[in-house]
Design a protein around this motif. Structure first.
Motif, PDB file in Angstrom:
ATOM      1  N   VAL A   1      -8.272  -1.690  11.647  1.00 34.22           N
ATOM      2  CA  VAL A   1      -8.922  -2.467  10.593  1.00 34.22           C
ATOM      3  C   VAL A   1      -9.481  -1.600   9.458  1.00 34.22           C
ATOM      4  N   PRO A   2     -10.161  -0.460   9.735  1.00 34.16           N
ATOM      5  CA  PRO A   2     -10.604   0.370   8.596  1.00 34.16           C
ATOM      6  C   PRO A   2      -9.446   0.836   7.715  1.00 34.16           C
ATOM      7  N   LEU A   3      -8.317   1.160   8.322  1.00 34.86           N
ATOM      8  CA  LEU A   3      -7.151   1.577   7.545  1.00 34.86           C
ATOM      9  C   LEU A   3      -6.634   0.424   6.695  1.00 34.86           C
ATOM     10  N   VAL A   4      -6.684  -0.794   7.209  1.00 36.35           N
ATOM     11  CA  VAL A   4      -6.289  -1.965   6.427  1.00 36.35           C
ATOM     12  C   VAL A   4      -7.136  -2.062   5.165  1.00 36.35           C
ATOM     13  N   ALA A   5      -8.448  -1.899   5.308  1.00 31.99           N
ATOM     14  CA  ALA A   5      -9.328  -1.953   4.140  1.00 31.99           C
ATOM     15  C   ALA A   5      -8.988  -0.862   3.134  1.00 31.99           C
ATOM     16  N   LEU A   6      -8.688   0.335   3.620  1.00 31.30           N
ATOM     17  CA  LEU A   6      -8.356   1.444   2.724  1.00 31.30           C
ATOM     18  C   LEU A   6      -7.030   1.219   2.002  1.00 31.30           C
ATOM     19  N   CYS A   7      -6.164   0.410   2.569  1.00 31.05           N
ATOM     20  CA  CYS A   7      -4.864   0.146   1.949  1.00 31.05           C
ATOM     21  C   CYS A   7      -4.959  -0.859   0.807  1.00 31.05           C
ATOM     22  N   LEU A   8      -6.006  -1.660   0.772  1.00 29.84           N
ATOM     23  CA  LEU A   8      -6.074  -2.737  -0.215  1.00 29.84           C
ATOM     24  C   LEU A   8      -6.056  -2.243  -1.662  1.00 29.84           C
ATOM     25  N   PRO A   9      -6.791  -1.166  -2.025  1.00 32.61           N
ATOM     26  CA  PRO A   9      -6.695  -0.708  -3.419  1.00 32.61           C
ATOM     27  C   PRO A   9      -5.284  -0.290  -3.812  1.00 32.61           C
ATOM     28  N   PHE A  10      -4.569   0.359  -2.907  1.00 32.72           N
ATOM     29  CA  PHE A  10      -3.205   0.782  -3.219  1.00 32.72           C
ATOM     30  C   PHE A  10      -2.267  -0.416  -3.306  1.00 32.72           C
ATOM     31  N   ALA A  11      -2.500  -1.437  -2.463  1.00 34.33           N
ATOM     32  CA  ALA A  11      -1.695  -2.657  -2.552  1.00 34.33           C
ATOM     33  C   ALA A  11      -1.919  -3.345  -3.892  1.00 34.33           C
ATOM     34  N   ALA A  12      -3.172  -3.414  -4.331  1.00 38.90           N
ATOM     35  CA  ALA A  12      -3.468  -4.007  -5.638  1.00 38.90           C
ATOM     36  C   ALA A  12      -2.832  -3.196  -6.764  1.00 38.90           C
ATOM     37  N   TYR A  13      -2.878  -1.886  -6.647  1.00 38.86           N
ATOM     38  CA  TYR A  13      -2.285  -1.004  -7.652  1.00 38.86           C
ATOM     39  C   TYR A  13      -0.782  -1.254  -7.773  1.00 38.86           C
TER      40      TYR A  13
ATOM     41  N   ALA B   1       0.830  -1.206   0.000  1.00 36.82           N
ATOM     42  CA  ALA B   1       0.000   0.000   0.000  1.00 36.82           C
ATOM     43  C   ALA B   1       0.861   1.251   0.000  1.00 36.82           C
ATOM     44  N   ALA B   2       1.944   1.236   0.780  1.00 33.12           N
ATOM     45  CA  ALA B   2       2.841   2.394   0.814  1.00 33.12           C
ATOM     46  C   ALA B   2       3.442   2.652  -0.560  1.00 33.12           C
ATOM     47  N   ALA B   3       3.885   1.593  -1.237  1.00 33.94           N
ATOM     48  CA  ALA B   3       4.430   1.763  -2.585  1.00 33.94           C
ATOM     49  C   ALA B   3       3.356   2.281  -3.533  1.00 33.94           C
ATOM     50  N   GLY B   4       2.150   1.774  -3.414  1.00 31.00           N
ATOM     51  CA  GLY B   4       1.063   2.235  -4.274  1.00 31.00           C
ATOM     52  C   GLY B   4       0.760   3.707  -4.088  1.00 31.00           C
ATOM     53  N   MET B   5       0.794   4.175  -2.844  1.00 30.29           N
ATOM     54  CA  MET B   5       0.568   5.608  -2.606  1.00 30.29           C
ATOM     55  C   MET B   5       1.691   6.454  -3.183  1.00 30.29           C
ATOM     56  N   LEU B   6       2.920   5.951  -3.110  1.00 32.81           N
ATOM     57  CA  LEU B   6       4.035   6.676  -3.733  1.00 32.81           C
ATOM     58  C   LEU B   6       3.854   6.749  -5.246  1.00 32.81           C
ATOM     59  N   PHE B   7       3.445   5.639  -5.856  1.00 33.84           N
ATOM     60  CA  PHE B   7       3.188   5.644  -7.300  1.00 33.84           C
ATOM     61  C   PHE B   7       2.072   6.626  -7.649  1.00 33.84           C
ATOM     62  N   ALA B   8       1.003   6.617  -6.848  1.00 29.39           N
ATOM     63  CA  ALA B   8      -0.130   7.502  -7.123  1.00 29.39           C
ATOM     64  C   ALA B   8       0.277   8.967  -7.005  1.00 29.39           C
ATOM     65  N   LEU B   9       1.075   9.291  -5.996  1.00 28.68           N
ATOM     66  CA  LEU B   9       1.535  10.674  -5.837  1.00 28.68           C
ATOM     67  C   LEU B   9       2.464  11.071  -6.971  1.00 28.68           C
ATOM     68  N   PHE B  10       3.320  10.144  -7.404  1.00 32.34           N
ATOM     69  CA  PHE B  10       4.255  10.443  -8.490  1.00 32.34           C
ATOM     70  C   PHE B  10       3.498  10.774  -9.774  1.00 32.34           C
ATOM     71  N   TYR B  11       2.435  10.035 -10.035  1.00 25.90           N
ATOM     72  CA  TYR B  11       1.660  10.259 -11.249  1.00 25.90           C
ATOM     73  C   TYR B  11       0.506  11.227 -11.038  1.00 25.90           C
ATOM     74  N   ARG B  12       0.483  11.854  -9.853  1.00 28.90           N
ATOM     75  CA  ARG B  12      -0.508  12.889  -9.534  1.00 28.90           C
ATOM     76  C   ARG B  12      -1.937  12.384  -9.696  1.00 28.90           C
ATOM     77  N   LYS B  13      -2.150  11.162  -9.294  1.00 25.46           N
ATOM     78  CA  LYS B  13      -3.504  10.618  -9.295  1.00 25.46           C
ATOM     79  C   LYS B  13      -4.233  11.150  -8.065  1.00 25.46           C
ATOM     80  N   LYS B  14      -5.451  11.587  -8.240  1.00 25.99           N
ATOM     81  CA  LYS B  14      -6.190  12.261  -7.175  1.00 25.99           C
ATOM     82  C   LYS B  14      -7.359  11.387  -6.719  1.00 25.99           C
ATOM     83  N   TYR B  15      -7.250  10.937  -5.482  1.00 30.98           N
ATOM     84  CA  TYR B  15      -8.311  10.144  -4.860  1.00 30.98           C
ATOM     85  C   TYR B  15      -8.701  10.824  -3.553  1.00 30.98           C
ATOM     86  N   PRO B  16      -9.328  11.997  -3.608  1.00 33.89           N
ATOM     87  CA  PRO B  16      -9.501  12.817  -2.395  1.00 33.89           C
ATOM     88  C   PRO B  16     -10.300  12.135  -1.297  1.00 33.89           C
TER      89      PRO B  16
END
Length: 655
Positions: free
Chosen positions: A493-505, A454-469
């Protein structure tokens, strides 16, 4: 929606898309001097290039076309694993774990029963009084005997149930103020009123909410990351045991996951559609979420800020939609101030535990970071001085720090615990349930597996300026809860669920770029590998067991002890032996496989081994009474061997 998604994929911001778009841009520049007819004739060539799309683009198209079948398959898989867990827990010994009177599970059950019995307004103060409450009350009375005398004087007609400490805590908890936010207790009470067995049906309802959360997570991911990422997120959710586990408990965590995702889902639609009805619906959802957990109030200004950031101007439409959001929120929470007015509680109060929880987790040198070990001296003095008022108590707790750096250091320690994949137990133990529930052994994913991706996915999203407000807002709210209070597995646990899309990304992007260029592939994989090393590898301690002897003690005392004693009193030794053998089946594998010469290094495992040494001795006695001397001798021999290994381990640790 499908056509729009296809258009976005043609102008992808990934490395693959960047290279393809750059190539197209170069072709355009080189052909800038060509005639209009030549430019027109180049369109079929572009279509041909597009038709030879990479495997992930073809997968995206296929998944879009078969979206309903994919969703149906995921729903079926989520249902199957939840039915398996529900069957194991609801029809086995773990079902009785909620009755441990020192747990929040038991208090929610007590609260719901009191409501269902007719006190729907909760007119009488109802707060738990656990061991740590007694310890703090005893200490406070030692330091302030005048307070004890005042309580005794105010209650001259005392009986055997009277407790001065409980009176003290009722004052600190605000009397008739709800102990915690009321939605969960009222839902459980309604199930009691409707069915007579609230716990059983709450576990089933939470399984259904878990399926609903899976749908919301899939749809949120599909909208932001595409159909392929949504499928992978759905599979990660299927195997995410730390989320699944919470559905078997009488706690709010499953509901928190559902309302977190529902808040994102409705906010996304409100921002996209911009209609008053959409904002009204989002406000109503936030109202329900607030009645579940007051920290959801942070979503309200966050949603308004995101809406203003999107429109960038004040207008009549902005004012109307803002008003509808506030109306929806207010209408849903309106019963709360009306109830408080009727019983004499503070008008807008929804919970009384915030003060002591914040104080215990934020005083100087606190040990309440990822477990509940409140500092008795500091906490009681602050609670006594402030009367349990949250604002005053929170300020007093922060002021115990000698400097701002000291408090920031505490916050940093909490943040490190957030990233640590350990499922810190409290009122429950994921590792204990996992050892007994086959579905949790199949659903093997915990935060160690998810956080780094998830951390890597958020870095990728920030690098490509993807906006998921909306996603980012939800993450900030959950981080605020964890950093403001303390870090537990069930709080995270809610944070774990929120991390799953970024982990998949992350997983998809690493695979996607591996086919489009060596440099791009190495860059992506390197970022992911660094995240894995710093977040997962450095924090993983495979030699440390999180099993706790308390879980086995509680299981035996709440589920087995009284029934075995009843059989023994009736001299029904075979029945007593069979029931005790059922408890022995819960012996953890690490103890069952323990042989002479193997030394236990964990104090918790040493204590667990000691407890099972006692139980094998008890089994020997029961078998003796049942007339089975050979098996009795085996059980006593096992007891003696375990006790010898326990003594050796304790002597080694005492050196």
């Amino acid at each position: 929606m499908c056509r729009d998604r296809g258009k976005k994929l043609q102008n992808d911001s990934t490395f693959t898309g960047t290279i393809l778009n750059a190539t197209r841009h170069t072709v355009k520049k080189r052909s800038g001097k060509t005639s209009k007819s030549q430019t027109t004739s180049s369109k079929p060539a572009r279509a041909t290039a597009s038709s030879a799309s990479p495997v992930f683009e073809r997968a995206e198209k296929w998944l879009s076309e078969w979206r309903l079948w994919v969703l149906g398959s995921l729903l079926m898989l989520w249902a199957i694993i939840r039915v398996a867990q529900f069957n194991t827990v609801a029809n086995g010994p773990l079902y009785g774990m909620y009755a441990w009177n020192e747990s929040d599970n038991a208090f929610f059950d007590e609260w719901a029963r009191a409501l269902a019995a007719g006190d729907w307004l909760n007119r009488q103060p109802l707060h738990p009084y656990h061991g740590w409450h007694r310890d703090m009350a005893d200490y406070y009375f030692q330091q302030h005997p005048e307070k004890l005398n005042a309580i005794l004087t105010a209650h001259p007609n005392r009986d055997s149930t009277f407790s001065a400490g409980k009176i003290l805590w009722n004052e600190w908890y605000g009397g008739n103020t709800y102990h915690q936010e009321p939605l969960y207790a009222y839902a459980l009470a309604f199930l009691y009123w409707l069915t007579g067995n609230g716990v059983y049906w709450m576990m089933l309802l939470q399984a259904l909410l878990g399926i609903g959360s899976g749908y919301l997570l899939w749809d949120i991911t599909r909208r932001h990351f595409g159909n392929t990422a949504a499928l992978l997120t759905g599979l990660l959710y299927l195997f995410c045991g730390v989320i699944l586990f919470q559905e078997a408990l009488i706690l709010r965590s499953t509901w928190s996951v559902f309302f977190t995702l529902l808040s994102i889902w409705t906010l996304d639609r409100a921002l996209d559609r911009g209609t008053p009805a959409a904002f009204l619906g989002h406000g109503a959802v936030l109202g329900l979420a607030f009645l579940l957990q007051s920290a959801f109030l942070l979503f309200l200004p966050g949603a308004l800020l995101l809406y203003f950031w999107k429109t960038r101007r004040l207008s009549a439409l902005f004012a109307r939609n803002t008003g509808m959001l506030l109306i929806g929120f207010t209408l849903v929470i309106l019963p709360l101030p009306l109830r408080n007015m009727a019983v004499g509680a503070p008008l807008l109060s929804s919970s009384s535990v915030g003060a002591i929880t914040f104080v215990a987790a934020n005083v100087h040198n606190t040990r309440t970071i990822s477990n509940w070990i409140p500092d008795t001296e500091q906490c009681t003095e602050i609670m006594g001085r402030t009367g349990g008022r949250f604002g005053a108590a929170a300020m007093a707790a922060i002021q115990t720090h000698p400097s701002a750096g000291s408090y920031l250091g505490l916050v940093w320690n909490k943040f490190q615990r957030v990233l640590n994949g350990t499922e810190w137990p409290n009122n429950e133990n994921y590792y204990f349930y996992k050892s007994l529930v086959p579905a949790l052994q199949i659903a093997f994913l915990d935060f160690f597996w998810i956080a780094w991706a998830a951390a890597a996915g958020m870095l990728f999203a920030l690098f490509y300026r993807k906006k998921y407000p909306a996603l980012y807002l939800a993450m900030l709210v959950q981080l605020a809860i964890l950093l403001g209070f303390y870090v537990l597995g069930r709080f995270r646990v809610p944070l774990v669920a929120l991390c799953l899309p970024f982990a998949a990304y992350t997983l998809l992007e690493c695979l996607r770029f591996a086919q489009s260029g060596l440099k791009a592939a190495l860059a992506k994989i390197a970022v992911a590998a660094l995240c894995f090393y710093w977040i997962a590898w450095k924090n993983h301690r495979p030699d440390v067991s999180m099993l706790d002897p308390t879980d086995y003690i509680v299981l035996y005392e709440t589920v087995y002890r009284d029934r075995i004693q009843q059989y023994a009193d009736a001299q029904q030794w075979k029945e007593a032996t069979a029931l005790h053998a059922e408890f022995l089946d819960t012996e953890p594998a690490v103890i069952r496989n323990l042989k002479p010469g193997i030394r236990l290094n964990s104090p918790a495992l040493i204590e667990i081994a000691s407890r099972f040494a006692f139980h094998y001795r008890l089994r020997g006695d029961l078998l003796t009474y049942a007339g089975n001397a050979p098996l009795a001798a085996q059980a006593k021999a096992r007891s003696a061997a375990l006790e010898q290994m326990v003594q050796g381990a304790r002597q080694y640790q005492g050196r």
